[in-house]
Design an enzyme around this catalytic site. Structure first.
Site, PDB file in Angstrom:
ATOM      1  N   LYS A 259      13.681 -15.096  -9.793  1.00  0.00           N
ATOM      2  CA  LYS A 259      13.441 -14.068 -10.823  1.00  0.00           C
ATOM      3  C   LYS A 259      12.441 -14.597 -11.836  1.00  0.00           C
ATOM      4  CE  LYS A 259      14.429 -11.125  -9.485  1.00  0.00           C
ATOM      5  NZ  LYS A 259      15.080 -10.951  -8.239  1.00  0.00           N
TER       6      LYS A 259
ATOM      7  N   GLU B  26       8.777 -15.013 -10.285  1.00  0.00           N
ATOM      8  CA  GLU B  26       8.030 -13.821  -9.855  1.00  0.00           C
ATOM      9  C   GLU B  26       7.537 -12.968 -11.022  1.00  0.00           C
ATOM     10  OE1 GLU B  26       9.954 -10.977  -7.239  1.00  0.00           O
ATOM     11  OE2 GLU B  26      11.865 -11.222  -8.253  1.00  0.00           O
TER      12      GLU B  26
ATOM     13  N   TRP C  31      -2.732  -2.774  -1.546  1.00  0.00           N
ATOM     14  CA  TRP C  31      -2.306  -4.148  -1.799  1.00  0.00           C
ATOM     15  C   TRP C  31      -3.042  -4.987  -0.762  1.00  0.00           C
ATOM     16  CZ3 TRP C  31       0.309  -8.118   0.777  1.00  0.00           C
ATOM     17  CH2 TRP C  31       0.874  -9.111  -0.031  1.00  0.00           C
TER      18      TRP C  31
ATOM     19  N   LYS D 142       6.878  -4.003  -4.070  1.00  0.00           N
ATOM     20  CA  LYS D 142       8.296  -3.648  -4.004  1.00  0.00           C
ATOM     21  C   LYS D 142       8.779  -3.535  -2.570  1.00  0.00           C
ATOM     22  CE  LYS D 142      12.160  -2.523  -5.889  1.00  0.00           C
ATOM     23  NZ  LYS D 142      12.875  -3.670  -6.497  1.00  0.00           N
TER      24      LYS D 142
ATOM     25  N   ASN E 201      -1.678   2.197   5.696  1.00  0.00           N
ATOM     26  CA  ASN E 201      -0.774   1.153   5.242  1.00  0.00           C
ATOM     27  C   ASN E 201      -0.376   0.378   6.491  1.00  0.00           C
ATOM     28  OD1 ASN E 201       1.299  -0.322   4.178  1.00  0.00           O
ATOM     29  ND2 ASN E 201       2.688   1.420   3.875  1.00  0.00           N
ATOM     30  N   GLY E 202      -0.310  -0.944   6.420  1.00  0.00           N
ATOM     31  CA  GLY E 202       0.051  -1.746   7.596  1.00  0.00           C
ATOM     32  C   GLY E 202      -1.080  -2.688   7.955  1.00  0.00           C
TER      33      GLY E 202
ATOM     34  N   CYS F  36       0.824  -1.200   0.000  1.00  0.00           N
ATOM     35  CA  CYS F  36       0.000   0.000   0.000  1.00  0.00           C
ATOM     36  C   CYS F  36       0.862   1.255   0.000  1.00  0.00           C
ATOM     37  CB  CYS F  36      -0.865   0.050   1.257  1.00  0.00           C
ATOM     38  SG  CYS F  36      -1.905  -1.383   1.445  1.00  0.00           S
TER      39      CYS F  36
ATOM     40  N   GLU G 151      18.296 -17.559  -6.867  1.00  0.00           N
ATOM     41  CA  GLU G 151      17.895 -16.236  -7.340  1.00  0.00           C
ATOM     42  C   GLU G 151      17.387 -16.310  -8.784  1.00  0.00           C
ATOM     43  OE1 GLU G 151      17.123 -13.589  -6.061  1.00  0.00           O
ATOM     44  OE2 GLU G 151      17.293 -12.057  -7.583  1.00  0.00           O
TER      45      GLU G 151
ATOM     46  N   HIS H 235      18.566 -36.774  -4.653  1.00  0.00           N
ATOM     47  CA  HIS H 235      17.878 -37.113  -3.401  1.00  0.00           C
ATOM     48  C   HIS H 235      16.390 -36.779  -3.468  1.00  0.00           C
ATOM     49  CE1 HIS H 235      21.693 -38.090  -1.599  1.00  0.00           C
ATOM     50  NE2 HIS H 235      22.180 -36.939  -2.072  1.00  0.00           N
TER      51      HIS H 235
ATOM     52  N   ARG I 296       5.259   0.174  -6.172  1.00  0.00           N
ATOM     53  CA  ARG I 296       5.281  -0.610  -4.939  1.00  0.00           C
ATOM     54  C   ARG I 296       4.386  -1.838  -5.023  1.00  0.00           C
ATOM     55  NH1 ARG I 296       6.643   2.500  -0.248  1.00  0.00           N
ATOM     56  NH2 ARG I 296       5.008   1.536   0.997  1.00  0.00           N
TER      57      ARG I 296
HETATM   58  C1  AGP Z   1      12.872  -9.543  -5.260  1.00  0.00           C
HETATM   59  O1  AGP Z   1      12.879  -9.725  -6.630  1.00  0.00           O
HETATM   60  C2  AGP Z   1      11.588  -9.777  -4.629  1.00  0.00           C
HETATM   61  N1  AGP Z   1      10.589  -8.925  -5.167  1.00  0.00           N
HETATM   62  C3  AGP Z   1      11.536  -9.922  -3.125  1.00  0.00           C
HETATM   63  O2  AGP Z   1      11.897 -11.234  -2.854  1.00  0.00           O
HETATM   64  C4  AGP Z   1      12.414  -9.004  -2.245  1.00  0.00           C
HETATM   65  O3  AGP Z   1      13.747  -9.317  -2.431  1.00  0.00           O
HETATM   66  C5  AGP Z   1      12.011  -9.183  -0.779  1.00  0.00           C
HETATM   67  O4  AGP Z   1      10.687  -8.786  -0.609  1.00  0.00           O
HETATM   68  C6  AGP Z   1      12.911  -8.412   0.155  1.00  0.00           C
HETATM   69  O5  AGP Z   1      12.843  -7.046  -0.084  1.00  0.00           O
HETATM   70  P1  AGP Z   1      13.873  -6.059   0.562  1.00  0.00           P
HETATM   71  O6  AGP Z   1      15.209  -6.312  -0.042  1.00  0.00           O
HETATM   72  O7  AGP Z   1      13.352  -4.699   0.225  1.00  0.00           O
HETATM   73  O8  AGP Z   1      13.892  -6.315   2.028  1.00  0.00           O
END
Ligand code: AGP
Length: 631
Positions: free
Chosen positions: A510, A513, A76, A626, A102-103, A2, A506, A529, A27
């Site tokens: 990527k 997501e 959000w 974000k 927000n929260g 949010c 990672e 395994h 965001r």
């Molecule tokens: C990254 O591509 C993701 N969107 C997500 O995993 C992100 O890294 C995670 O939410 C942590 O965010 P931060 O680095 O702002 O703490």
């Protein structure tokens, strides 16, 4: 997550709010809304829409919303589906109070039950809606004291209400009876006040402010403020008035420009040579006396000498950077290191051990779990009398002005410039570099590596910018072509070992997501395994094979996958062994130490092109945010 924008001043509120909301889109959100108070009629008008801002704009086209004071929100969904009834602002029953938040209000159900017993009718499924009703109840009580209907009264009412709220919030409140006033408050969620010319604008993040002013006042935790066109009053949780000087926004915090790139994510992948240059410029200095390079982190590193172990706390991509950090800190610098998901650490922290360095890693500096975990660690260490348990803290972030920047004194600011794409790319790269710096620093202090080995690593880091530029040039088009073949793929497996195991994780994160394709990363040796059962010709395997101590092992693991008919993609230099790959994404030769910094680039490009080819919203993937400012 949010985003909040709130404005009071002499200019029309609507364009200011819309501009601010646009800047908060990155965001992540699923509905949006605004409320503006008309000071002449003393009416609040609300407008809300499901989905993207363009839907809200369409709604607004035929509506006249005069007024210079207003609040806006991108939501959000947490409590309640992304529907209009749950979009913010939320109002009291008569529509004279409007709130954006927000929260998460954790005790909202108890509060709601009580209000319902008093006859209040709720119109949404949100936790937020209790707030305007509680403010109304508070104003009713205050009216018996014959207080004027003005901003100060609203401030008292909001203060009384937030003392009953459990959880986290950043909120902005409008009251029709005090039509030039805004009350804003925060607890464990960011809120920044911008001091414009003829207006004050308060928002969750600096991009929403940067168009109006570069003078800001970040609010501290538990603060509440009254904003009118004439000025700002800020109070702490003890109701003490706070006086402090505003600060300037850095230029990098003001620029959100896609240049000629189709998406921010692609631009940010291309920003990585610049990120490397910035890091080298900021943190690597040559000692003029002995010609040796030193890592110049902006804090006193004397305490490094007493450090016996390290714990790193992070989420998502930042955790993957932390895992590379663990490898470097243990294998290069000889310091036992553990990495924790912040969300797990909070509820099952390890027993306290002495002489520990705690590192928080978060690009946004706002991730609720990371902030809370670090906070918990500060508290439990500070409660010990033995000095060996004193909290030693470092934060690695891209937003020095964020919550973690205020929580932790020793900051490694990765200076990557604002990252707009939800998928972290250049900030991951900057986080990795930060760990190389820490590993070098510790190796020098602890003497765990000879100066030749350290110099070799530093020399490789210095050569990074042109190497990354070459990688981008070499792989952009080819990964776009490969993306065509992967268009309909359902599952992808990523394999890596040692320092490149986190890069496999990672790469998989990527891909999933932004393209919504299922992907999983494994340490290559673990395949047999269990996960190997997944393999057949429909499941491609991307294998990171960097020359070094585990190269042969990774190649054998890749052979095992190839024997199950998987299409094999190698991320490796062209050398003996790599001929087993059906497709090779060539990487320049390097030591194994720096290989993660090179290997990640083609993986980012491949994910980007697959998602772009599928026509998806690469920069704002569904359900993601974000800044994850709720638990
Ligand atoms: C990254 O591509 C993701 N969107 C997500 O995993 C992100 O890294 C995670 O939410 C942590 O965010 P931060 O680095 O702002 O703490």
């Amino acid at each position: 997550m949010c985003g909040i924008v709130a404005v009071t001043g002499y200019k029309k509120a609507l364009p200011l709010l819309m501009n601010g909301l646009e800047k908060l889109e990155y965001r992540g959100y699923d509905s949006a809304g605004i409320a503006i108070v008309n000071s002449e009629t003393k009416n609040i008008t609300c407008n809300k829409a499901e989905g993207k801002l363009k839907n809200l704009i369409k709604n607004l086209n035929d509506k006249n919303m005069p007024g210079t004071v207003g609040i806006g929100h991108t939501r959000w969904a947490t409590h309640g589906k992304p529907e209009i009834k749950n979009a913010h602002p939320h109002t009291n029953s008569s529509g004279t109070i409007a709130v954006v938040q927000n929260g998460i209000i954790e005790n909202f159900q108890d509060l709601k039950n009580k209000l319902q017993k008093e006859g209040v009718i709720f119109n949404s499924d949100t936790d937020t809606e209790v707030i305007p009703h509680l403010i109304q109840r508070e104003l009713n009580t205050l009216s018996k004291l014959n207080l004027d209907k003005n901003g100060s009264t609203l401030l008292v009412a909001v203060r009384n209400v937030i003392s009953d709220l459990e959880g986290s919030y950043a909120l902005a409140v409008l009251w029709a009876d005090a039509p030039t006033s805004l009350v804003v408050a925060r607890r464990q969620a960011p809120l920044i006040i911008g001091l414009g010319e003829g207006e004050f604008i308060c928002a969750s993040d600096t991009p929403a402010i940067a168009n109006f002013t570069n003078i800001i006042l970040p609010m501290e935790d538990e603060e509440i403020a009254l904003l009118t066109p004439l000025g700002i009053e800020i109070y702490d949780s003890n109701n003490e008035r706070q006086y402090r000087s505003p600060v300037s926004l850095k230029v990098s915090e003001q620029i959100m420009d896609k240049m000629n790139f189709k998406h921010y994510m692609l631009k940010e992948i291309y920003d990585q040579p610049e990120t490397a240059k910035n890091w080298l410029k900021n943190y690597l200095i040559k000692d003029l006396e002995n010609g040796q390079y030193q890592i110049n982190y902006p804090f006193d590193t004397k305490f490094f000498e007493s450090i016996e172990r390290i714990e790193i706390i992070a989420c998502g991509t930042s955790k993957h950077a932390a895992m590379v950090g663990k490898f470097l800190l243990e294998q290069f610098s000889g310091i036992p290191t553990n990495v924790f998901y912040a969300s797990e650490f909070r509820y099952s922290p390890p027993p306290l051990l002495p002489n520990t360095l705690t590192i928080g890693v978060t690009q946004s500096g706002e991730t609720a779990d990371t902030i809370a975990a670090i906070d918990m660690e500060i508290k439990r260490r500070s409660s010990k009398e033995d000095k060996k348990f004193t909290p030693n803290l470092i934060a690695i972030t891209n937003r020095k002005e964020s919550s973690i920047g205020r929580q932790v004194l020793n900051i490694i600011d990765i200076c990557a410039g604002i990252e707009v794409g939800v998928a972290a790319t250049k900030t991951f790269f900057g986080q990795l570099l930060s760990f190389y710096g820490l590993a070098i620093k510790f190796a020098q202090i602890k003497g765990t590596q000879g100066s030749d080995e350290i110099d070799k690593l530093i020399t490789e880091l210095i050569k990074l910018p042109p190497l990354i530029e070459d990688l981008l040039e070499q792989h952009n088009e080819s990964s776009e072509k490969l993306a065509h073949d992967f268009f309909n793929i359902k599952d992808v497996i990523f394999l890596g070992r040692g320092i490149n195991y986190p890069i496999a994780l990672e790469g998989a994160l990527k891909l999933k997501e932004i393209s919504y394709i299922h992907a999983a990363g494994y340490p290559a040796g673990e395949m047999k395994h269990g996960p190997i059962a997944l393999l057949d010709k429909k499941v491609p395997v991307i294998s990171i094979a960097s020359p070094g101590q585990v190269f042969d092992k990774v190649i054998s693991n890749a052979q095992e996958a190839k024997a199950r008919d998987s299409f094999m993609i190698g991320i490796a230099p062209e050398c003996n062994g790599t001929e087993i790959f059906d497709y090779l994404m060539k990487i320049p030769s390097s030591t194994e130490w720096v290989s993660p910094l090179l290997n990640i680039v083609p993986l980012q490009l491949l994910s980007y092109h697959i998602a772009a080819h599928r026509g998806l919203d690469v920069d704002q993937p569904r359900n993601l945010a974000k800044s994850v400012t709720v638990e």
